[in-house]
Design a protein around this motif. Sequence first.
Motif, PDB file in Angstrom:
ATOM      1  N   ALA A 196      34.486  69.203  71.735  1.00  0.00           N
ATOM      2  CA  ALA A 196      33.717  68.327  72.621  1.00  0.00           C
ATOM      3  C   ALA A 196      32.215  68.592  72.480  1.00  0.00           C
ATOM      4  CB  ALA A 196      34.162  68.525  74.065  1.00  0.00           C
ATOM      5  N   TRP A 197      31.847  69.862  72.312  1.00  0.00           N
ATOM      6  CA  TRP A 197      30.423  70.206  72.261  1.00  0.00           C
ATOM      7  C   TRP A 197      29.823  69.925  70.887  1.00  0.00           C
ATOM      8  CZ3 TRP A 197      32.042  75.543  74.545  1.00  0.00           C
ATOM      9  CH2 TRP A 197      32.299  75.396  75.927  1.00  0.00           C
ATOM     10  N   ASP A 198      30.608  70.142  69.823  1.00  0.00           N
ATOM     11  CA  ASP A 198      30.093  69.995  68.468  1.00  0.00           C
ATOM     12  C   ASP A 198      31.017  69.080  67.675  1.00  0.00           C
ATOM     13  OD1 ASP A 198      29.193  70.167  65.900  1.00  0.00           O
ATOM     14  OD2 ASP A 198      29.729  72.283  65.609  1.00  0.00           O
ATOM     15  N   PRO A 199      30.696  67.800  67.628  1.00  0.00           N
ATOM     16  CA  PRO A 199      31.577  66.828  66.970  1.00  0.00           C
ATOM     17  C   PRO A 199      31.834  67.167  65.500  1.00  0.00           C
ATOM     18  CG  PRO A 199      29.837  65.724  68.199  1.00  0.00           C
ATOM     19  CD  PRO A 199      29.501  67.186  68.199  1.00  0.00           C
ATOM     20  N   ALA A 200      30.995  68.006  64.905  1.00  0.00           N
ATOM     21  CA  ALA A 200      31.220  68.341  63.497  1.00  0.00           C
ATOM     22  C   ALA A 200      32.272  69.444  63.332  1.00  0.00           C
ATOM     23  CB  ALA A 200      29.900  68.794  62.855  1.00  0.00           C
ATOM     24  N   GLY A 247      33.006  78.691  64.343  1.00  0.00           N
ATOM     25  CA  GLY A 247      32.580  78.031  65.574  1.00  0.00           C
ATOM     26  C   GLY A 247      33.532  78.277  66.739  1.00  0.00           C
ATOM     27  N   CYS A 248      34.723  78.765  66.449  1.00  0.00           N
ATOM     28  CA  CYS A 248      35.747  78.920  67.498  1.00  0.00           C
ATOM     29  C   CYS A 248      35.401  80.064  68.435  1.00  0.00           C
ATOM     30  CB  CYS A 248      37.094  79.165  66.839  1.00  0.00           C
ATOM     31  SG  CYS A 248      38.373  79.759  67.951  1.00  0.00           S
ATOM     32  N   HIS A 249      35.499  79.823  69.746  1.00  0.00           N
ATOM     33  CA  HIS A 249      35.207  80.852  70.744  1.00  0.00           C
ATOM     34  C   HIS A 249      36.470  81.536  71.261  1.00  0.00           C
ATOM     35  CE1 HIS A 249      30.959  80.198  71.059  1.00  0.00           C
ATOM     36  NE2 HIS A 249      31.098  78.916  71.316  1.00  0.00           N
ATOM     37  N   SER A 250      37.578  81.325  70.590  1.00  0.00           N
ATOM     38  CA  SER A 250      38.852  81.938  71.013  1.00  0.00           C
ATOM     39  C   SER A 250      39.178  81.675  72.485  1.00  0.00           C
ATOM     40  CB  SER A 250      38.844  83.453  70.747  1.00  0.00           C
ATOM     41  OG  SER A 250      38.705  83.701  69.372  1.00  0.00           O
ATOM     42  N   CYS A 279      49.627  65.885  66.352  1.00  0.00           N
ATOM     43  CA  CYS A 279      49.544  65.056  67.555  1.00  0.00           C
ATOM     44  C   CYS A 279      48.113  64.958  68.104  1.00  0.00           C
ATOM     45  CB  CYS A 279      50.467  65.619  68.629  1.00  0.00           C
ATOM     46  SG  CYS A 279      49.995  67.267  69.179  1.00  0.00           S
ATOM     47  N   GLY A 280      47.246  65.909  67.709  1.00  0.00           N
ATOM     48  CA  GLY A 280      45.858  65.866  68.176  1.00  0.00           C
ATOM     49  C   GLY A 280      45.645  66.475  69.560  1.00  0.00           C
ATOM     50  N   ILE A 281      46.700  67.043  70.149  1.00  0.00           N
ATOM     51  CA  ILE A 281      46.568  67.591  71.503  1.00  0.00           C
ATOM     52  C   ILE A 281      45.602  68.772  71.531  1.00  0.00           C
ATOM     53  CG2 ILE A 281      47.852  68.939  73.229  1.00  0.00           C
ATOM     54  CD1 ILE A 281      50.125  66.956  72.939  1.00  0.00           C
ATOM     55  N   CYS A 282      45.722  69.663  70.536  1.00  0.00           N
ATOM     56  CA  CYS A 282      44.834  70.829  70.505  1.00  0.00           C
ATOM     57  C   CYS A 282      43.379  70.374  70.331  1.00  0.00           C
ATOM     58  CB  CYS A 282      45.249  71.774  69.392  1.00  0.00           C
ATOM     59  SG  CYS A 282      45.368  70.995  67.771  1.00  0.00           S
ATOM     60  N   HIS A 283      43.198  69.363  69.492  1.00  0.00           N
ATOM     61  CA  HIS A 283      41.863  68.827  69.213  1.00  0.00           C
ATOM     62  C   HIS A 283      41.247  68.264  70.505  1.00  0.00           C
ATOM     63  CE1 HIS A 283      39.068  67.575  66.057  1.00  0.00           C
ATOM     64  NE2 HIS A 283      38.882  66.437  66.710  1.00  0.00           N
ATOM     65  N   ALA A 284      42.108  67.617  71.306  1.00  0.00           N
ATOM     66  CA  ALA A 284      41.641  67.038  72.569  1.00  0.00           C
ATOM     67  C   ALA A 284      41.374  68.126  73.601  1.00  0.00           C
ATOM     68  CB  ALA A 284      42.680  66.055  73.101  1.00  0.00           C
ATOM     69  N   ASN A 340      38.022  63.608  73.120  1.00  0.00           N
ATOM     70  CA  ASN A 340      37.413  63.991  71.837  1.00  0.00           C
ATOM     71  C   ASN A 340      37.699  63.040  70.677  1.00  0.00           C
ATOM     72  OD1 ASN A 340      36.370  66.203  73.125  1.00  0.00           O
ATOM     73  ND2 ASN A 340      37.900  67.639  72.356  1.00  0.00           N
ATOM     74  N   MET A 341      38.239  61.868  70.975  1.00  0.00           N
ATOM     75  CA  MET A 341      38.417  60.856  69.934  1.00  0.00           C
ATOM     76  C   MET A 341      38.020  59.516  70.546  1.00  0.00           C
ATOM     77  SD  MET A 341      41.987  62.132  68.252  1.00  0.00           S
ATOM     78  CE  MET A 341      42.447  63.441  69.382  1.00  0.00           C
ATOM     79  N   PRO A 342      37.413  58.620  69.739  1.00  0.00           N
ATOM     80  CA  PRO A 342      36.970  57.344  70.304  1.00  0.00           C
ATOM     81  C   PRO A 342      38.164  56.522  70.814  1.00  0.00           C
ATOM     82  CG  PRO A 342      36.206  57.614  68.024  1.00  0.00           C
ATOM     83  CD  PRO A 342      37.133  58.745  68.313  1.00  0.00           C
ATOM     84  N   VAL A 343      38.017  55.909  71.965  1.00  0.00           N
ATOM     85  CA  VAL A 343      39.093  55.081  72.501  1.00  0.00           C
ATOM     86  C   VAL A 343      39.058  53.726  71.810  1.00  0.00           C
ATOM     87  CG1 VAL A 343      40.108  54.141  74.603  1.00  0.00           C
ATOM     88  CG2 VAL A 343      38.704  56.205  74.716  1.00  0.00           C
ATOM     89  N   ILE A 344      40.196  53.305  71.290  1.00  0.00           N
ATOM     90  CA  ILE A 344      40.269  51.956  70.722  1.00  0.00           C
ATOM     91  C   ILE A 344      40.514  50.986  71.870  1.00  0.00           C
ATOM     92  CG2 ILE A 344      41.484  50.393  69.171  1.00  0.00           C
ATOM     93  CD1 ILE A 344      42.324  52.871  67.566  1.00  0.00           C
ATOM     94  N   LYS A 345      41.622  51.200  72.570  1.00  0.00           N
ATOM     95  CA  LYS A 345      41.932  50.374  73.732  1.00  0.00           C
ATOM     96  C   LYS A 345      42.991  51.093  74.564  1.00  0.00           C
ATOM     97  CE  LYS A 345      43.805  45.843  75.006  1.00  0.00           C
ATOM     98  NZ  LYS A 345      45.172  46.197  75.369  1.00  0.00           N
TER      99      LYS A 345
END
Lengths: 118, 238
Positions: free
Chosen positions: B160-164, B201-204, B149-154, B92-97
């Motif tokens: 993933a379905w709605d980037p906004a 937007g959260c589906h719990s 850390c962004g783990i929950c976001h990932a 869910n985040m762009p890969v830099i490298k």
Amino acid sequence: MTASALQRLAMRNHPAYWAFVVHRVSGVGLALFLPLHFLVLGLMLEPRAADAFFRWTEQPLVKLAETLLVVLLAVHLAGGLRLLALEFLPWSDRQKTWIAIAFGFALFSGLLFLLAAW
Amino acid sequence: MTTDLDVQVWRGDSAGELQRYVVPRGDKQTVLDVVTYIQRRLDPTLSYRFACRVGMCGSCAMTVNGKPRWTCRASVERVAEAGSLELRPLRNMPVIKDLAVDMTGFFEKWQEAGGRFVPTSTRHDPIAVVPPSSPARQAADAGIECINCGICHAACDVVAWDPAYQGPAALNRAWTLQNDVRDGDHGQRLRAVASGSGCLGCHSMGNCARYCPNSLNPTGSIAGLKRLAVKAALKGEL
Ligand code: SF4
Ligand code: SF4
Ligand code: FES
């Protein structure tokens, strides 16, 4: 499926995610059924067609499908109530309890219908 | 502990591929140790992020065998499957490298969701007294140990379905601020999180709570925001 694709699916293997999947699948299933439901309601205007239809529903396979439908309804109803409870009552880690209650209720409704129908 | 680890590591940007390394097992080895071993001994071109190595900074998160984890606190013994590890960048985040992702969008969402404390007093005022036992303080406490850390976001499929979608971390942050009695922006923040890409937007589905390394419960925080949003809507304040 490759091993890593399976692993990525496994990320979702926990009760709350299954509850979400079941709620979505039962919802879509019921939505697909709805037009058929209206079709049959329409049949009621023609008594003879309706009689024939009811005789058709006496078949075991149709009864089984009906049971499934009742389970879908119960699952969706219970899942919806679970969500309302989770989101509107203050949170206190009873998430799994609610999931269990919802599935229990749904199974119970299905069994009840089976007993009544056969 | 004498056997080697079979490690597949993502190399390149989003169009990259997995590359295989063999890393010796070690005592109390973490996944971050494995990545560091590869970079120091096998392939210095490998890119990844870490800082504290003790679960404080939130910079080392990666996808380990399909699950998002903080690698500095993930012991190889616990997370390796059949002696192998597959390491990919966070989802869910762009890969830099390689294993480093671009977290700009992630942090922009914190701003979108009003994740900024807006003070109501200055340093010249007396220090605010917030009773530790008050319900608001306890609600804030439950969500405040986020290490970004962004783990929950990932982990979140809605992201993933709605980037906004603002996502669990930003919304959890907003919830802690809504419970901060010293904050002066409750109304506008609630409008921000009750918008189309906010808490509704959260589906719990709970992936976020399942994988948060600090055992926070963003699902619960978002449920709290939903309650606030409905209350405000009923009162005609939204
Ligand atoms: S509970 Fe909500 S925020 Fe958390 S993973 Fe699920 S959809 Fe995303
Ligand atoms: S809520 Fe948990 S998983 Fe999400 S960013 Fe904060 S610490 Fe990481
Ligand atoms: S390196 Fe800081 S949390 Fe892992």
